[in-house]
Scaffold this motif. Structure first.
Motif, mmCIF file in Angstrom:
data_model
loop_
_atom_site.group_PDB
_atom_site.id
_atom_site.type_symbol
_atom_site.label_atom_id
_atom_site.label_comp_id
_atom_site.label_asym_id
_atom_site.label_seq_id
_atom_site.Cartn_x
_atom_site.Cartn_y
_atom_site.Cartn_z
ATOM 1 N N SER A 1 10.018 -11.437 -0.818
ATOM 2 C CA SER A 1 10.497 -10.624 0.309
ATOM 3 C C SER A 1 10.283 -9.146 0.046
ATOM 4 N N ARG A 2 9.130 -8.655 0.457
ATOM 5 C CA ARG A 2 8.786 -7.255 0.238
ATOM 6 C C ARG A 2 9.865 -6.311 0.715
ATOM 7 N N LYS A 3 10.143 -5.340 -0.123
ATOM 8 C CA LYS A 3 11.078 -4.287 0.266
ATOM 9 C C LYS A 3 10.292 -3.132 0.870
ATOM 10 N N GLY A 4 10.954 -2.344 1.682
ATOM 11 C CA GLY A 4 10.310 -1.166 2.239
ATOM 12 C C GLY A 4 9.204 -1.524 3.209
ATOM 13 N N ASN A 5 8.031 -0.898 3.013
ATOM 14 C CA ASN A 5 6.942 -1.030 3.975
ATOM 15 C C ASN A 5 5.917 -2.096 3.618
ATOM 16 N N GLY A 6 6.137 -2.821 2.516
ATOM 17 C CA GLY A 6 5.184 -3.831 2.090
ATOM 18 C C GLY A 6 5.290 -5.111 2.885
ATOM 19 N N LEU B 1 0.846 -1.188 0.000
ATOM 20 C CA LEU B 1 0.000 0.000 0.000
ATOM 21 C C LEU B 1 0.884 1.240 0.000
ATOM 22 N N ARG B 2 0.743 2.056 -1.040
ATOM 23 C CA ARG B 2 1.574 3.256 -1.159
ATOM 24 C C ARG B 2 0.863 4.295 -2.010
ATOM 25 N N PRO B 3 1.242 5.554 -1.868
ATOM 26 C CA PRO B 3 0.561 6.617 -2.628
ATOM 27 C C PRO B 3 1.138 6.776 -4.030
ATOM 28 N N VAL B 4 0.400 7.480 -4.850
ATOM 29 C CA VAL B 4 0.792 7.729 -6.226
ATOM 30 C C VAL B 4 1.867 8.819 -6.293
ATOM 31 N N TRP B 5 2.379 9.009 -7.484
ATOM 32 C CA TRP B 5 3.396 10.028 -7.786
ATOM 33 C C TRP B 5 2.960 11.410 -7.278
ATOM 34 N N LEU B 6 3.889 12.158 -6.762
ATOM 35 C CA LEU B 6 3.724 13.531 -6.256
ATOM 36 C C LEU B 6 2.980 13.587 -4.928
ATOM 37 N N SER B 7 2.891 12.468 -4.228
ATOM 38 C CA SER B 7 2.189 12.462 -2.943
ATOM 39 C C SER B 7 2.870 13.341 -1.907
ATOM 40 N N GLU B 8 4.177 13.526 -2.051
ATOM 41 C CA GLU B 8 4.894 14.349 -1.074
ATOM 42 C C GLU B 8 4.416 15.803 -1.103
ATOM 43 N N ARG B 9 3.832 16.214 -2.234
ATOM 44 C CA ARG B 9 3.355 17.602 -2.336
ATOM 45 C C ARG B 9 2.089 17.844 -1.520
ATOM 46 N N ILE B 10 1.420 16.769 -1.142
ATOM 47 C CA ILE B 10 0.241 16.923 -0.271
ATOM 48 C C ILE B 10 0.507 16.240 1.075
#
Length: 786
Positions: free
Chosen positions: A224-229, A165-174
């Motif tokens: 083996s999920r990388k990151g937060n998955g 579960l992760r946000p789409v491109w440019l999510s850091e702007r919101i």
């Protein structure tokens, strides 16, 4: 399939009641058109598309890292504006041997679904089919497990959901942050529920089979999920008698806002899987039957029909944002003002008027969010963040599109609603004209460093915008503005032919710039030509540099340096004088290969004509579908149907080249695997020029000015949607048959063939020209002097 030796699992029984499907997806899809993939392209992407959710993986059934906008994350399962999973995998074991089904030997693409065939062991065949229901944040995967041997099999079947579960491109702007994914197993329903720890994003998945075990971390098919998955597995036990097959289904659902919503979707798609598939089949039959084409060239006909399907794959409906046509998959699954100025014209011609309206409204909404001056945004993510507020070419061509929409639909309310934006947009363009010569200054479609002076496509589309605005103003009773806009349109038309034509090149100019600016651009182009080993281009550019260097002053002049495809836009819009158009079209034919038109002519490589060999993402040296389509339209506009068809044949050389049933953005096998503007490239020349459909829905009138390629003696275009009318047009050697559903509409037929002493519905026609005016539901025009 390489076996993996089994590691024992912890088994826990779960309560889950199986519901055997009455018909398999394989059976329901059996009468649909199907395209088989090529073995050499099994390791390239496909898409299982829906308007709320879609999945991108490889044709071999795997889900590798894909894409570059969010590096490696553009594949998998997306429920915009979030991603649900990196993918899924089925593992099966027969005693001590374990197989991960990620290496399919066959791939079949349907308009609404995909299928992979696996042969993991001598006595086992597995067929995987997946589809995404309309308007559902979920997808259904069906496996048919078949025992092809003579002995009974007891299989353990593991389904691994690779949750991310992760946000789409440019999510850091919101200020959206991707949290760690957490999960719980519900023994009552036999489902995994996963959530993002920092956000209200959820995904749920399960099966219609009894579950014998679940596990976290997942099975041996986990990567083996990388990151937060996190990988999550459910296991079922399947017994197969000799020659027996069983259908096993898995269901994936998601939600941007709540676990409850994800669970509701899960239950709905599980209970109504077959009916949802039947509904989608019916809708795609309607797509096929609207503006339905029948021509002697079966390859072009098939490309045309599938391009309509492809475009539907790109519709994105996002809660809280709106519904609109996205640009391409996998890396551009969001909304573009620029791309849609082309794509939506193709959708109008093929009858998807509701989709066009929704997209226009969405683009206007996104544009107004960042611009209050009529400027149309270029690119926005599905979270509503606008990345680029608008290129100079976008606003004028969007205005042109708005008039096209009115011609096809007669939607006066929409015209009134958008006219103020048109007025402001033209005022903004005028402000961008720094020297007041009528040519806005700045970059257009060509993304070449330093190329941002006065550009040919910007000027041509600006001319088209004024012409469209004049007609809008006249329709709405704004006579003063109409006259002013028309004067500016006529001025630019004249100036384009006078100041942008370069006789020595037999072409309209790439740009207008000073001597100093031009020399800098030539130097950069020489470096480019040398770098990509185009000696012919370097030699040509060096000669041009000498000529430009001899100029005595630094005044702005028109130049052909790059031979960019946009030099053909005066023909695309019909602005070029006929004599100049003939020369320019002949020049343009030099900058092609077997797949179409080069984006930048100096990149031409006469030895190229095979699959692309790019090692990194770049459009340098590209042959693209949009320039090829523009050229097909340009040739057709000036009466060259045969030459136009040659460009469509070049497009057809790339149709199905890598992804069966689709055309890549860059021909034949690079960039986006499905691209929105392909519908403009394919449908517009056929509908608007070969059949010559000229709609005026607001007048309840349609004109046909057919000009067919050689050999197209028996052709038909059925259910052409114009306003509330459906019109069918058929031509044979003996004449024409035109039908419509609205008897009070007027049909104008203009054709040189009317010189053949026609009869209308058995009665001799009284003609003083080669134009017929028809009313009524059916008119049959036959020729008596064949």
């Amino acid at each position: 399939m390489k076996p993996i030796f089994l590691i024992p699992l912890i088994i826990v029984l779960a309560g889950c009641t199986p519901q055997a499907p009455s018909e398999s997806f394989d059976t329901l899809l059996s009468n649909l058109p199907a395209k088989a993939g090529k073995t050499e392209y099994l390791n390239t992407p496909y898409v299982a598309a829906g308007d709320r959710l879609y999945a991108v993986g490889h044709q071999d059934g795997s889900f590798p890292d894909l894409g570059w906008h969010v590096t490696g994350e553009m594949g998998g399962i997306w429920d915009h504006p979030i991603k649900l999973m990196d993918g899924f995998m089925l593992g099966i074991s027969t005693g001590t041997v374990y197989y991960c089904l990620n290496n399919a030997q066959e791939f079949i693409n349907f308009p609404i679904a995909n299928q992979h065939k696996f042969y993991p062991a001598e006595a086992i065949t597995v067929t995987r089919t997946q589809f995404v229901p309309d308007q559902k944040e979920g997808m259904i995967i069906e496996y048919i497990l078949e025992n092809t041997g003579d002995e009974a099999l007891n299989l353990k079947v593991d389904f691994t959901g690779m949750v991310d579960l992760r946000p789409v491109w440019l999510s850091e702007r919101i200020n959206q942050e991707d949290g760690k994914d957490l999960a719980d197993f519900d023994q009552l329903t036999g489902t995994w529920s996963a959530r993002d720890s920092l956000n209200s994003w959820h995904t749920v998945f399960g099966t219609d089979q009894p579950i014998s075990a679940w596990q976290q971390p997942a099975s041996q098919c986990s990567d083996s999920r990388k990151g937060n998955g996190i990988d999550l597995m459910i296991q079922s036990e399947i017994a197969l008698q000799p020659r027996e097959q069983k259908v096993v289904r898995y269901f994936i659902a998601g939600s941007y806002s709540s676990q409850e919503q994800a669970k509701e979707t899960y239950e709905e798609i599980q209970q109504a899987a077959n009916s949802l598939l039947k509904q989608k089949i019916a809708r795609y039959e309607a797509i096929a039957n609207t503006a339905k084409l029948a021509i002697p060239d079966e390859e072009i006909q098939e490309m045309y029909t599938w391009t309509k399907y492809n475009t539907d794959w790109l519709m994105r409906d996002v809660a809280g944002q709106g519904r609109g046509l996205s640009a391409g998959i996998p890396d551009y699954p969001w909304w573009f003002g620029t791309d849609n100025t082309y794509a939506l014209q193709g959708l109008l011609a093929t009858g998807a008027h509701e989709e066009v309206k929704a997209t226009i409204e969405l683009i206007l909404q996104l544009s107004e969010k960042v611009n209050d001056n009529g400027r149309i945004m270029h690119e926005a993510s599905t979270n509503g963040v606008v990345f680029n507020p608008g290129n100079l070419n976008t606003t004028p061509y969007f205005i042109h599109l708005l008039w096209q929409y009115y011609q096809w639909t007669g939607d006066t309310d929409m015209l009134r609603k958008t006219y103020p934006t048109v007025q402001k947009g033209l005022e903004w363009l005028e402000q961008e004209d720094k020297d007041g010569n009528g040519y806005p200054d700045g970059a257009g479609m060509m993304e070449i460093h330093g190329l941002h002076s006065e550009m040919i496509d910007v000027v041509v589309y600006t001319q088209a915008a004024y012409a469209a605005a004049s007609k809008m103003a006249n329709t709405l009773g704004d006579s003063s503005a109409s006259e002013s806009y028309q004067q500016q349109a006529e001025y630019l038309s004249r100036k384009i032919n006078e100041e942008w034509w370069v006789p020595s090149a037999g072409s309209f100019a790439d740009f207008r710039a000073t001597r100093v600016e031009t020399l800098q651009l030539i130097d950069a182009a020489i470096v480019r030509a040398d770098t990509i080993q185009k000696p012919w281009a370097a030699e040509e550019l060096k000669k041009l540099k000498v000529q430009v260097g001899r100029l005595r002053d630094n005044r702005v002049q028109s130049q052909v340096v790059h031979h960019n495809w946009v030099v053909n836009t005066p023909m695309e819009l019909g602005i070029a004088d006929a004599d100049k158009a003939e020369l320019a079209l002949e020049t343009a034919r030099k900058y092609t290969n077997p797949f179409g038109m080069y984006v930048t002519g100096i990149d031409r490589d006469e030895s190229q004509g095979k699959a692309s060999k790019w090692k990194s993402f770049s459009y340098v040296g590209a042959v693209m579908t949009l320039p090829t389509g523009v050229q097909a339209i340009s040739e057709a506009r000036y009466g060259h149907a045969d030459a136009s068809l040659e460009y469509l044949k070049k497009l057809a050389n790339g149709f199905g080249y890598a992804l069966p049933g689709s055309m890549y953005e860059v021909s034949p096998d690079y960039g986006m695997i499905v691209q929105a503007w392909n519908i403009y490239a394919v449908a517009t020349p056929i509908v608007s020029y070969y059949f010559g459909v000229k709609p005026e829905a607001y007048k309840k009138m349609v004109t046909f000015e057919p000009n067919f390629p050689t050999g197209w003696d028996e052709v038909k275009l059925e259910n052409i949607k114009v306003g509330n009318n459906l019109i069918s047009f058929e031509k044979s050697k003996s004449g024409f048959v035109i039908t419509q559903t609205q008897s009070d509409w007027k049909i104008i037929l203009s054709s040189p063939e009317l010189k053949k002493s026609p009869s209308i519905n058995g009665q001799p026609a009284q003609l003083s020209s080669t134009v017929l005016e028809l009313t009524g539901l059916r008119n049959e025009i036959t020729f008596s002097n064949l």
